[in-house]
Design a protein around this motif. Structure first.
Motif, PDB file in Angstrom:
ATOM      1  N   GLU A   1       0.648  -1.173  -0.195  1.00  0.00           N
ATOM      2  CA  GLU A   1      -0.322  -0.204  -0.050  1.00  0.00           C
ATOM      3  C   GLU A   1       1.108   0.987  -0.066  1.00  0.00           C
ATOM      4  OE1 GLU A   1      -2.573  -0.376   2.986  1.00  0.00           O
ATOM      5  OE2 GLU A   1      -4.111  -1.436   2.582  1.00  0.00           O
ATOM      6  N   GLU A   2       1.868   0.960   1.110  1.00  0.00           N
ATOM      7  CA  GLU A   2       2.670   2.504   0.428  1.00  0.00           C
ATOM      8  C   GLU A   2       3.352   3.059  -0.634  1.00  0.00           C
ATOM      9  OE1 GLU A   2       5.645   5.600   3.065  1.00  0.00           O
ATOM     10  OE2 GLU A   2       3.077   4.936   3.469  1.00  0.00           O
ATOM     11  N   LEU A   3       3.998   1.675  -0.826  1.00  0.00           N
ATOM     12  CA  LEU A   3       5.012   1.600  -2.066  1.00  0.00           C
ATOM     13  C   LEU A   3       3.869   2.059  -3.228  1.00  0.00           C
ATOM     14  CD1 LEU A   3       7.127  -0.997  -2.109  1.00  0.00           C
ATOM     15  CD2 LEU A   3       7.578   1.392  -1.860  1.00  0.00           C
ATOM     16  N   HIS A   4       2.904   1.519  -3.771  1.00  0.00           N
ATOM     17  CA  HIS A   4       1.441   2.312  -4.778  1.00  0.00           C
ATOM     18  C   HIS A   4       1.534   3.361  -4.626  1.00  0.00           C
ATOM     19  CE1 HIS A   4      -0.789   1.526  -8.218  1.00  0.00           C
ATOM     20  NE2 HIS A   4      -1.743   2.318  -7.134  1.00  0.00           N
ATOM     21  N   ARG A   5       1.211   4.461  -3.118  1.00  0.00           N
ATOM     22  CA  ARG A   5       1.330   5.916  -2.953  1.00  0.00           C
ATOM     23  C   ARG A   5       2.202   6.052  -3.133  1.00  0.00           C
ATOM     24  NH1 ARG A   5       3.151   9.298   0.221  1.00  0.00           N
ATOM     25  NH2 ARG A   5       3.761   7.464   1.671  1.00  0.00           N
ATOM     26  N   MET A   6       3.253   5.751  -2.866  1.00  0.00           N
ATOM     27  CA  MET A   6       4.920   6.622  -3.316  1.00  0.00           C
ATOM     28  C   MET A   6       5.337   6.447  -4.819  1.00  0.00           C
ATOM     29  SD  MET A   6       6.545   4.883  -0.494  1.00  0.00           S
ATOM     30  CE  MET A   6       8.439   5.300  -0.612  1.00  0.00           C
TER      31      MET A   6
ATOM     32  N   ALA B   1       5.687   9.299  -7.427  1.00  0.00           N
ATOM     33  CA  ALA B   1       6.840   9.585  -8.143  1.00  0.00           C
ATOM     34  C   ALA B   1       6.037  10.091  -9.478  1.00  0.00           C
ATOM     35  CB  ALA B   1       7.316   8.918  -7.565  1.00  0.00           C
ATOM     36  N   ALA B   2       5.032   9.164 -10.062  1.00  0.00           N
ATOM     37  CA  ALA B   2       4.552   9.867 -11.413  1.00  0.00           C
ATOM     38  C   ALA B   2       4.103  11.109 -11.328  1.00  0.00           C
ATOM     39  CB  ALA B   2       3.210   9.015 -11.560  1.00  0.00           C
ATOM     40  N   ASP B   3       3.508  11.899 -10.117  1.00  0.00           N
ATOM     41  CA  ASP B   3       2.759  13.204 -10.506  1.00  0.00           C
ATOM     42  C   ASP B   3       3.887  14.283 -10.464  1.00  0.00           C
ATOM     43  OD1 ASP B   3       0.525  15.290 -10.110  1.00  0.00           O
ATOM     44  OD2 ASP B   3       1.636  15.994  -8.146  1.00  0.00           O
ATOM     45  N   HIS B   4       4.520  14.004 -10.036  1.00  0.00           N
ATOM     46  CA  HIS B   4       6.241  14.731  -9.613  1.00  0.00           C
ATOM     47  C   HIS B   4       7.605  14.114 -11.661  1.00  0.00           C
ATOM     48  CE1 HIS B   4      10.094  16.205  -8.760  1.00  0.00           C
ATOM     49  NE2 HIS B   4      10.448  15.087  -9.219  1.00  0.00           N
ATOM     50  N   ILE B   5       6.943  13.210 -12.109  1.00  0.00           N
ATOM     51  CA  ILE B   5       7.677  12.817 -13.276  1.00  0.00           C
ATOM     52  C   ILE B   5       6.587  14.196 -13.996  1.00  0.00           C
ATOM     53  CG2 ILE B   5       8.035  12.173 -15.111  1.00  0.00           C
ATOM     54  CD1 ILE B   5       8.299   9.539 -12.847  1.00  0.00           C
ATOM     55  N   VAL B   6       5.588  14.132 -14.271  1.00  0.00           N
ATOM     56  CA  VAL B   6       4.179  14.892 -15.323  1.00  0.00           C
ATOM     57  C   VAL B   6       4.882  16.309 -14.425  1.00  0.00           C
ATOM     58  CG1 VAL B   6       2.477  15.255 -15.939  1.00  0.00           C
ATOM     59  CG2 VAL B   6       3.441  13.159 -15.567  1.00  0.00           C
ATOM     60  N   THR B   7       4.978  16.554 -13.851  1.00  0.00           N
ATOM     61  CA  THR B   7       5.065  18.091 -13.100  1.00  0.00           C
ATOM     62  C   THR B   7       6.523  18.875 -13.393  1.00  0.00           C
ATOM     63  OG1 THR B   7       3.928  17.830 -11.560  1.00  0.00           O
ATOM     64  CG2 THR B   7       5.166  19.592 -11.137  1.00  0.00           C
TER      65      THR B   7
ATOM     66  N   TRP C   1      -1.759  10.509 -17.699  1.00  0.00           N
ATOM     67  CA  TRP C   1      -2.023  10.787 -16.430  1.00  0.00           C
ATOM     68  C   TRP C   1      -3.249  11.939 -15.418  1.00  0.00           C
ATOM     69  CZ3 TRP C   1      -0.169   8.904 -11.921  1.00  0.00           C
ATOM     70  CH2 TRP C   1      -0.138   9.221 -10.354  1.00  0.00           C
ATOM     71  N   HIS C   2      -3.185  13.551 -16.022  1.00  0.00           N
ATOM     72  CA  HIS C   2      -4.307  13.831 -15.845  1.00  0.00           C
ATOM     73  C   HIS C   2      -5.637  13.711 -15.928  1.00  0.00           C
ATOM     74  CE1 HIS C   2      -1.055  17.399 -15.230  1.00  0.00           C
ATOM     75  NE2 HIS C   2      -0.451  17.084 -16.682  1.00  0.00           N
TER      76      HIS C   2
ATOM     77  N   TRP D   1      -0.239   6.105 -18.990  1.00  0.00           N
ATOM     78  CA  TRP D   1       0.246   7.017 -17.669  1.00  0.00           C
ATOM     79  C   TRP D   1       0.695   5.208 -16.865  1.00  0.00           C
ATOM     80  CZ3 TRP D   1      -0.494   4.829 -12.891  1.00  0.00           C
ATOM     81  CH2 TRP D   1      -1.987   4.587 -12.481  1.00  0.00           C
ATOM     82  N   LYS D   2       0.408   4.409 -17.513  1.00  0.00           N
ATOM     83  CA  LYS D   2       1.783   3.267 -16.450  1.00  0.00           C
ATOM     84  C   LYS D   2       2.992   3.103 -17.038  1.00  0.00           C
ATOM     85  CE  LYS D   2      -1.748   1.434 -13.954  1.00  0.00           C
ATOM     86  NZ  LYS D   2      -1.729  -0.585 -14.163  1.00  0.00           N
ATOM     87  N   MET D   3       3.343   4.220 -18.048  1.00  0.00           N
ATOM     88  CA  MET D   3       4.579   4.033 -19.055  1.00  0.00           C
ATOM     89  C   MET D   3       5.664   4.169 -17.560  1.00  0.00           C
ATOM     90  SD  MET D   3       3.948   5.415 -22.167  1.00  0.00           S
ATOM     91  CE  MET D   3       5.947   5.151 -23.439  1.00  0.00           C
TER      92      MET D   3
END
Length: 397
Positions: A58-63, A67-73, A95-96, A273-275
């Motif tokens: 659960e924790e890893l998936h949240r992280m 991280a995906a949001d950070h890459i996009v932003t 992603w958005h 976005w799974k990429m």
């Protein structure tokens, strides 16, 4: 977490083949056939251990989502080897709009020996396999060998529930196609897709078959079609996005991509976005965002840094499966230059149980922990010659 030897069931090969595991044997380089499905042993866990691993997942998936949001932003697509602006734009839009896009499953590969914290090795969130053996074959094995026992395995019911929940996101009035590559010689991709198709049908979805090679392009309508020239409006593909966006039809994929909101004519599952999650660069981004996290290993994109002299490191191609291209470098050895982009992750040798190197495959369905599959290898790299070994929760035996 303990490994126990056990006598295989009489006729085990035919049994698992009838359960959909039509690839129970692996041909090795010497020409011999050896079990891929290996029920000469099993792993036993306590309920506390399983619950602790669920919390880790659960924790890893949240992280990973952060991280995906950070890459996009931050626009760090180049770090993932995504240099085509159209592909980067498609991934960002996906992603958005992720709340509008069906996303089904993924698999974390973890290093764990039953004593210290589990460590993330990688996240296959686009095209994970070993699903049939994890969801079906090992459940029936447990019922045969340990009636009344339990297992970390709610994969089937969670998959059915996920399809039901996400059905409103699918294009209405059209079947959901399920596709794999006909180049699959072993049948693993075929049966993975067949199993997922079955769970979708149990959820009440209208489904159909097609291979990736059979997908056609109708130049008049500018849409993808099946063998009967019917429009393909929704499709689950066991085919990596990095191939889908670089092969001969890549331009058509991007031109017609439905990224939510009815903006395109073809909806692909898993979404683009799974990429962001199936790229080994994710490991380095995670370490940047969560340095020192107990469930992460130090990882970098610009080289092994201090890992060369301290712990040693593993060089992993950003895009690769079943250990292809992975190299191990012991501490103190000179760094080996790589021409291909890599993630350099701290060397954390897989634990050995009776001489077998073990990796835990923790499944996520619809963003929630859903089950466990265990693979063993003779060496430190889990490759195409690895074996699948079932498990049970000891406290219920």
């Amino acid at each position: 977490m303990e490994r126990h030897s056990i006598v295989p069931r009489p006729g085990w090969q035919r049994t698992v083949e009838e359960q959909g595991l039509i690839y129970p044997l692996t041909r090795h380089p010497d020409g011999s056939l050896r079990p891929y499905w290996d029920e000469s042993a099993y792993y036993a866990f306590t309920l506390d251990e399983v619950e602790a691993l669920e919390e880790v997942v659960e924790e890893l998936h949240r992280m990973c989502l952060a991280a995906a949001d950070h890459i996009v932003t931050a626009g760090r697509f180049a770090d993932l080897g995504i240099t085509d602006p159209r592909v980067a734009e498609a991934v960002a839009e996906s992603w958005h709009r992720r709340a509008e896009l069906p996303s089904v499953y993924g698999r974390f590969d973890l290093r764990h020996d039953g004593t210290g914290p589990a460590k993330l090795l990688e996240y296959n969130a686009d095209t994970p396999t070993s699903l049939v053996e994890a969801a079906s074959a090992q459940w029936f094995w447990m019922e045969d060998r340990f009636p009344g026992a339990d297992q970390w395995n709610s994969l089937h019911e969670r998959l059915v529930a996920a399809w039901k929940k996400q059905a409103p996101l699918l294009p209405p009035g059209a079947p959901l196609y399920f596709a794999h590559s006909s180049a699959d010689e072993l049948g693993e991709d075929l049966m993975t897709v067949a199993y997922l198709k079955e769970t979708a049908e149990q959820a009440g979805l209208d489904t159909d078959w097609i291979s990736m090679e059979e997908i056609g392009w109708d130049t008049l309508s500018g849409r993808f079609v099946d063998n009967n020239l019917r429009f393909i409006r929704g499709i689950f593909k066991l085919y990596p996005w990095e191939w889908l966006t670089t092969d001969g039809f890549a331009g058509h994929v991007l031109d017609t991509l439905d990224n939510g909101g009815g903006t395109g004519s073809t909806l692909w599952i898993e979404p683009a976005w799974k990429m962001l999650l199936s790229n080994k660069a994710l490991l380095a981004v995670l370490w940047e965002l969560y340095p020192g996290h107990p469930n992460l290993l130090p990882a970098y994109l610009d080289g092994p840094r201090e890992l060369t002299a301290t712990t040693g490191y593993v060089a992993k191609p950003l895009l690769g499966r079943e250990g292809e291209g992975v190299t191990i470098h012991e501490p103190g050895t000179a760094p080996v230059p790589r021409e291909d982009p890599c993630c350099y992750q701290q060397l954390a040798p897989l634990p050995a149980f009776a001489g077998n190197h073990t990796v835990l495959g923790a499944w996520v369905v619809d963003g929630e922990p859903a089950g466990l599959g265990i693979r063993e290898s003779s060496g430190l790299i889990t490759d195409e010659y690895a074996r699948f070994v079932p498990h049970a929760i000891l406290g219920t035996i």
